[in-house]
Design a protein around this motif. Sequence first.
Motif, mmCIF file in Angstrom:
data_model
loop_
_atom_site.group_PDB
_atom_site.id
_atom_site.type_symbol
_atom_site.label_atom_id
_atom_site.label_comp_id
_atom_site.label_asym_id
_atom_site.label_seq_id
_atom_site.Cartn_x
_atom_site.Cartn_y
_atom_site.Cartn_z
ATOM 1 N N ARG A 184 -13.970 43.208 13.386
ATOM 2 C CA ARG A 184 -14.067 41.749 13.489
ATOM 3 C C ARG A 184 -12.980 41.068 12.644
ATOM 4 O O ARG A 184 -12.410 40.067 13.048
ATOM 5 N N HIS A 185 -12.688 41.640 11.484
ATOM 6 C CA HIS A 185 -11.675 41.057 10.599
ATOM 7 C C HIS A 185 -10.277 41.638 10.833
ATOM 8 O O HIS A 185 -9.360 41.353 10.064
ATOM 9 N N ARG A 186 -10.163 42.431 11.897
ATOM 10 C CA ARG A 186 -8.864 42.999 12.300
ATOM 11 C C ARG A 186 -8.166 43.760 11.178
ATOM 12 O O ARG A 186 -6.977 43.592 10.920
ATOM 13 N N LYS A 187 -8.921 44.624 10.520
ATOM 14 C CA LYS A 187 -8.369 45.436 9.441
ATOM 15 C C LYS A 187 -7.638 46.645 10.009
ATOM 16 O O LYS A 187 -7.950 47.114 11.106
ATOM 17 N N HIS A 188 -6.684 47.141 9.249
ATOM 18 C CA HIS A 188 -6.051 48.409 9.613
ATOM 19 C C HIS A 188 -7.084 49.491 9.345
ATOM 20 O O HIS A 188 -7.683 49.522 8.264
ATOM 21 N N ILE A 189 -7.298 50.360 10.322
ATOM 22 C CA ILE A 189 -8.322 51.394 10.187
ATOM 23 C C ILE A 189 -7.663 52.770 10.184
ATOM 24 O O ILE A 189 -6.835 53.070 11.043
ATOM 25 N N VAL A 190 -8.049 53.573 9.181
ATOM 26 C CA VAL A 190 -7.576 54.944 9.080
ATOM 27 C C VAL A 190 -8.800 55.847 9.219
ATOM 28 O O VAL A 190 -9.637 55.893 8.317
ATOM 29 N N PRO A 191 -8.929 56.555 10.352
ATOM 30 C CA PRO A 191 -10.084 57.447 10.523
ATOM 31 C C PRO A 191 -9.810 58.801 9.874
ATOM 32 O O PRO A 191 -8.701 59.320 9.903
ATOM 33 N N PHE A 192 -10.838 59.352 9.257
ATOM 34 C CA PHE A 192 -10.767 60.660 8.617
ATOM 35 C C PHE A 192 -11.987 61.436 9.089
ATOM 36 O O PHE A 192 -13.122 61.016 8.860
ATOM 37 N N LEU A 193 -11.780 62.537 9.769
ATOM 38 C CA LEU A 193 -12.892 63.320 10.311
ATOM 39 C C LEU A 193 -13.443 64.261 9.253
ATOM 40 O O LEU A 193 -12.720 65.096 8.700
ATOM 41 N N VAL A 194 -14.730 64.102 8.957
ATOM 42 C CA VAL A 194 -15.417 64.973 8.009
ATOM 43 C C VAL A 194 -16.028 66.123 8.804
ATOM 44 O O VAL A 194 -16.865 65.888 9.672
ATOM 45 N N PRO A 195 -15.599 67.344 8.538
ATOM 46 C CA PRO A 195 -16.132 68.479 9.304
ATOM 47 C C PRO A 195 -17.642 68.646 9.100
ATOM 48 O O PRO A 195 -18.157 68.338 8.013
ATOM 49 N N PRO A 196 -18.359 69.127 10.140
ATOM 50 C CA PRO A 196 -19.805 69.333 9.994
ATOM 51 C C PRO A 196 -20.103 70.284 8.835
ATOM 52 O O PRO A 196 -19.418 71.302 8.665
ATOM 53 N N GLY A 197 -21.053 69.908 8.021
ATOM 54 C CA GLY A 197 -21.465 70.774 6.889
ATOM 55 C C GLY A 197 -20.441 70.851 5.780
ATOM 56 O O GLY A 197 -20.508 71.748 4.943
ATOM 57 N N ALA A 198 -19.482 69.935 5.750
ATOM 58 C CA ALA A 198 -18.440 69.979 4.729
ATOM 59 C C ALA A 198 -19.011 69.738 3.341
ATOM 60 O O ALA A 198 -19.893 68.911 3.160
ATOM 61 N N THR A 199 -18.505 70.488 2.379
ATOM 62 C CA THR A 199 -18.849 70.278 0.981
ATOM 63 C C THR A 199 -17.555 70.248 0.193
ATOM 64 O O THR A 199 -16.505 70.641 0.657
ATOM 65 N N THR A 200 -17.650 69.799 -1.041
ATOM 66 C CA THR A 200 -16.424 69.710 -1.849
ATOM 67 C C THR A 200 -16.114 71.016 -2.520
ATOM 68 O O THR A 200 -16.893 71.899 -2.640
#
Length: 193
Positions: free
Chosen positions: A177-193
């Motif tokens: 709605r606010h026309r922000k720049h969007i950077v998508p980052f895919l989090v893998p299923p079951g990801a942990t640090t």
Amino acid sequence: RPVASVRCGRGHVSLAIDVLSTSVINEAVPCPQCVRQARPPPFCFSRRDCLLFFSEDNRGKAGTVACRKCREEGRPPNIRILDIFAPEVFLSYSWGSFDQASKAYSTQEMVRPLRAFLEAEADLVCWFDVEGGMSAGEDHLTKMREGVRKSTVVVLFLSDAYVNSDNCKREYLAAMRHRKHIVPFLVPPGATT
């Protein structure tokens, strides 16, 4: 050639070239309440001091700082740090699963080092809900909308939990709605640090 100087209302004298230098202008952040009053000059906060509110050592990042001019003129002197210095990057994520051993949420722990990297290496301030985006007792939906609105870029950490979260959907829709720049980052299923 004569050297131009400037005298402020308190009697301080500075060379005009010093007052107008890029480093001074970039270092000064005007009080938003003084600016709204339209009675120059506004009190200016130090950019460096404002950035310290976003350091890892400061857990009260959503706090306030006092404006001397507002106090002198009878206005409420406490100004929210996020009204003075808006974060450029909004980090939108679902906390993820809770790990009992580390007492931490998986996706949140994945986002935390990226935030630290962006702030340290790129000199960007990030809106991160648990470290500066919100304080206890504040309306989280209002704060999230405000964080998206004030930011320039929204980083989406997309996971199964993200697309099933009403709050994450609200953040995404606010970014659109606010026309922000969007950077998508895919989090893998079951990801942990």
